[in-house]
Design a protein around this motif. Structure first.
Motif, mmCIF file in Angstrom:
data_model
loop_
_atom_site.group_PDB
_atom_site.id
_atom_site.type_symbol
_atom_site.label_atom_id
_atom_site.label_comp_id
_atom_site.label_asym_id
_atom_site.label_seq_id
_atom_site.Cartn_x
_atom_site.Cartn_y
_atom_site.Cartn_z
ATOM 1 N N ILE A 194 0.842 -1.194 0.000
ATOM 2 C CA ILE A 194 0.000 0.000 0.000
ATOM 3 C C ILE A 194 0.883 1.253 0.000
ATOM 4 C CG2 ILE A 194 -1.763 1.291 1.280
ATOM 5 C CD1 ILE A 194 -2.736 -1.378 2.416
ATOM 6 N N LYS A 195 0.501 2.244 -0.770
ATOM 7 C CA LYS A 195 1.256 3.498 -0.842
ATOM 8 C C LYS A 195 1.384 4.114 0.548
ATOM 9 C CE LYS A 195 1.355 7.989 -3.166
ATOM 10 N NZ LYS A 195 0.660 8.898 -4.095
ATOM 11 N N GLY A 196 2.592 4.573 0.864
ATOM 12 C CA GLY A 196 2.825 5.192 2.168
ATOM 13 C C GLY A 196 3.165 4.194 3.259
ATOM 14 N N THR A 197 3.386 2.917 2.888
ATOM 15 C CA THR A 197 3.761 1.906 3.870
ATOM 16 C C THR A 197 5.118 1.304 3.505
ATOM 17 O OG1 THR A 197 2.656 0.077 2.710
ATOM 18 C CG2 THR A 197 1.339 1.338 4.281
ATOM 19 N N LEU A 198 5.856 0.843 4.523
ATOM 20 C CA LEU A 198 7.195 0.287 4.309
ATOM 21 C C LEU A 198 7.356 -1.022 5.065
ATOM 22 C CD1 LEU A 198 9.339 3.528 4.883
ATOM 23 C CD2 LEU A 198 8.855 2.454 2.680
ATOM 24 N N LEU A 199 7.940 -2.003 4.400
ATOM 25 C CA LEU A 199 8.306 -3.239 5.083
ATOM 26 C C LEU A 199 9.460 -2.975 6.044
ATOM 27 C CD1 LEU A 199 8.217 -5.725 2.072
ATOM 28 C CD2 LEU A 199 6.590 -5.645 3.959
ATOM 29 N N SER A 200 10.422 -2.169 5.581
ATOM 30 C CA SER A 200 11.570 -1.825 6.417
ATOM 31 C C SER A 200 12.204 -0.533 5.931
ATOM 32 C CB SER A 200 12.610 -2.949 6.418
ATOM 33 O OG SER A 200 13.205 -3.079 5.143
ATOM 34 N N ALA A 201 12.948 0.091 6.819
ATOM 35 C CA ALA A 201 13.678 1.324 6.501
ATOM 36 C C ALA A 201 15.060 1.220 7.122
ATOM 37 C CB ALA A 201 12.942 2.542 7.037
ATOM 38 N N THR A 202 16.065 1.642 6.382
ATOM 39 C CA THR A 202 17.440 1.611 6.873
ATOM 40 C C THR A 202 18.036 3.006 6.798
ATOM 41 O OG1 THR A 202 17.681 -0.646 6.047
ATOM 42 C CG2 THR A 202 19.695 0.509 6.634
ATOM 43 N N LEU A 203 18.613 3.480 7.910
ATOM 44 C CA LEU A 203 19.186 4.817 7.980
ATOM 45 C C LEU A 203 20.565 4.743 8.616
ATOM 46 C CD1 LEU A 203 15.998 4.835 9.263
ATOM 47 C CD2 LEU A 203 16.288 7.263 8.795
ATOM 48 N N THR A 204 21.400 5.737 8.311
ATOM 49 C CA THR A 204 22.661 5.895 9.033
ATOM 50 C C THR A 204 22.630 7.238 9.743
ATOM 51 O OG1 THR A 204 23.779 6.894 7.123
ATOM 52 C CG2 THR A 204 24.009 4.517 7.424
ATOM 53 N N ALA A 205 23.238 7.287 10.916
ATOM 54 C CA ALA A 205 23.280 8.524 11.699
ATOM 55 C C ALA A 205 24.694 8.759 12.200
ATOM 56 C CB ALA A 205 22.302 8.449 12.870
ATOM 57 N N GLU A 206 25.143 10.012 12.112
ATOM 58 C CA GLU A 206 26.472 10.402 12.592
ATOM 59 C C GLU A 206 26.338 11.656 13.440
ATOM 60 O OE1 GLU A 206 29.869 9.849 9.639
ATOM 61 O OE2 GLU A 206 28.145 10.022 8.287
ATOM 62 N N GLY A 207 27.129 11.739 14.509
ATOM 63 C CA GLY A 207 27.086 12.931 15.346
ATOM 64 C C GLY A 207 27.345 12.616 16.804
ATOM 65 N N ASN A 208 27.115 13.612 17.643
ATOM 66 C CA ASN A 208 27.309 13.456 19.081
ATOM 67 C C ASN A 208 26.033 12.932 19.733
ATOM 68 O OD1 ASN A 208 29.930 14.596 18.921
ATOM 69 N ND2 ASN A 208 29.036 16.648 18.893
ATOM 70 N N ASN A 209 26.193 12.377 20.935
ATOM 71 C CA ASN A 209 25.063 11.865 21.725
ATOM 72 C C ASN A 209 24.274 10.774 21.007
ATOM 73 O OD1 ASN A 209 25.594 13.787 23.816
ATOM 74 N ND2 ASN A 209 24.524 15.346 22.612
ATOM 75 N N LEU A 210 24.960 10.017 20.147
ATOM 76 C CA LEU A 210 24.267 8.954 19.423
ATOM 77 C C LEU A 210 23.810 7.844 20.363
ATOM 78 C CD1 LEU A 210 26.292 8.486 16.120
ATOM 79 C CD2 LEU A 210 24.036 9.480 16.406
ATOM 80 N N GLU A 211 24.592 7.585 21.403
ATOM 81 C CA GLU A 211 24.230 6.519 22.342
ATOM 82 C C GLU A 211 22.922 6.846 23.045
ATOM 83 O OE1 GLU A 211 26.228 3.910 25.969
ATOM 84 O OE2 GLU A 211 27.434 5.357 24.844
ATOM 85 N N SER A 212 22.783 8.091 23.474
ATOM 86 C CA SER A 212 21.552 8.534 24.130
ATOM 87 C C SER A 212 20.374 8.475 23.170
ATOM 88 C CB SER A 212 21.735 9.958 24.664
ATOM 89 O OG SER A 212 20.523 10.451 25.180
ATOM 90 N N PHE A 213 20.591 8.906 21.933
ATOM 91 C CA PHE A 213 19.542 8.894 20.921
ATOM 92 C C PHE A 213 19.107 7.462 20.618
ATOM 93 C CE2 PHE A 213 18.242 8.717 16.426
ATOM 94 C CZ PHE A 213 17.190 9.625 16.445
#
Length: 205
Positions: free
Chosen positions: A49-68
């Motif tokens: 269905i449009k607007g739905t996802l089986l999965s999403a993969t992202l990368t994040a870089e920066g400070n306080n990543l552990e807390s996030f």
């Protein structure tokens, strides 16, 4: 943490759970940017269905990543009526978030690199350099190669070559990790629905 991979999955749940994946991705992006974290969507696997996802993969870089990461890792419980089945009584939908530290997964050893020197041709109509200043670096475990010839000396080109080769190999290793994690999610039939790390009550429209 310097860099993390975030994966959001419906765990083969129904369309409503796939909609939760898309909505959770929006929230993750918004909160990360608000926290000054550089976040990028690597891959979205669309559902039926449009607007739905089986999965999403992202990368994040920066400070306080552990807390996030701590705020999101685990099961997300979304409370809403189904936007696809109006008479359906179920109101609890789930998505799972898996996070891992890229740096802990990466493997790099300078001794895995073999260098070759060659002559570098200058720009325009210049003659080929008589001195072999260009350097090719070969990462032997992966076969990835990089040629550096923009430095003024062989030593400088060797240093540039190593830097670029390391970046290229780490990017390749990241792709391998993402593919491996996506395969695990595809095999993930049931999400852990115990203690949700976060509960959201909001329309799924």
């Amino acid at each position: 943490m310097d860099k993390i991979i975030i994966q959001i999955s419906s765990g083969r749940g129904p369309a409503e759970c796939c909609r939760v994946v898309a909505k959770v991705q929006e929230l993750v992006l918004k909160e990360a940017r608000r926290a000054g974290i550089n976040i990028t969507v690597i891959d979205n696997k669309p559902a039926d269905i449009k607007g739905t996802l089986l999965s999403a993969t992202l990368t994040a870089e920066g400070n306080n990543l552990e807390s996030f990461a701590r705020q999101w890792q685990g099961t997300i419980r979304w409370i809403a009526t189904s936007p696809y089945r109006k008479m359906h009584k179920r109101r609890n939908w789930f998505a799972g978030i898996s996070i891992f530290d890229v740096q802990q997964q990466m493997q790099w050893n300078d001794r895995d690199v073999r260098f070759e020197t060659c002559r570098a041709s200058g720009p325009g109509g210049q003659h080929v350099n008589k001195v072999e200043t260009a350097v090719r670096g070969i990462h032997q475990p992966s076969g990835i190669q990089v040629l550096a010839m923009d430095g003024r000396s062989q030593i400088m080109n060797k240093k540039l070559c190593l830097q670029r080769l390391k970046a290229k190999v780490l990017a390749w290793q990241t792709e391998q990790l993402v593919a491996q994690q996506q395969h695990q999610w595809q095999e993930h039939n049931v999400l852990e629905r115990g203690n949700a790390v976060r509960t959201i009550k909001e329309d799924l429209l």
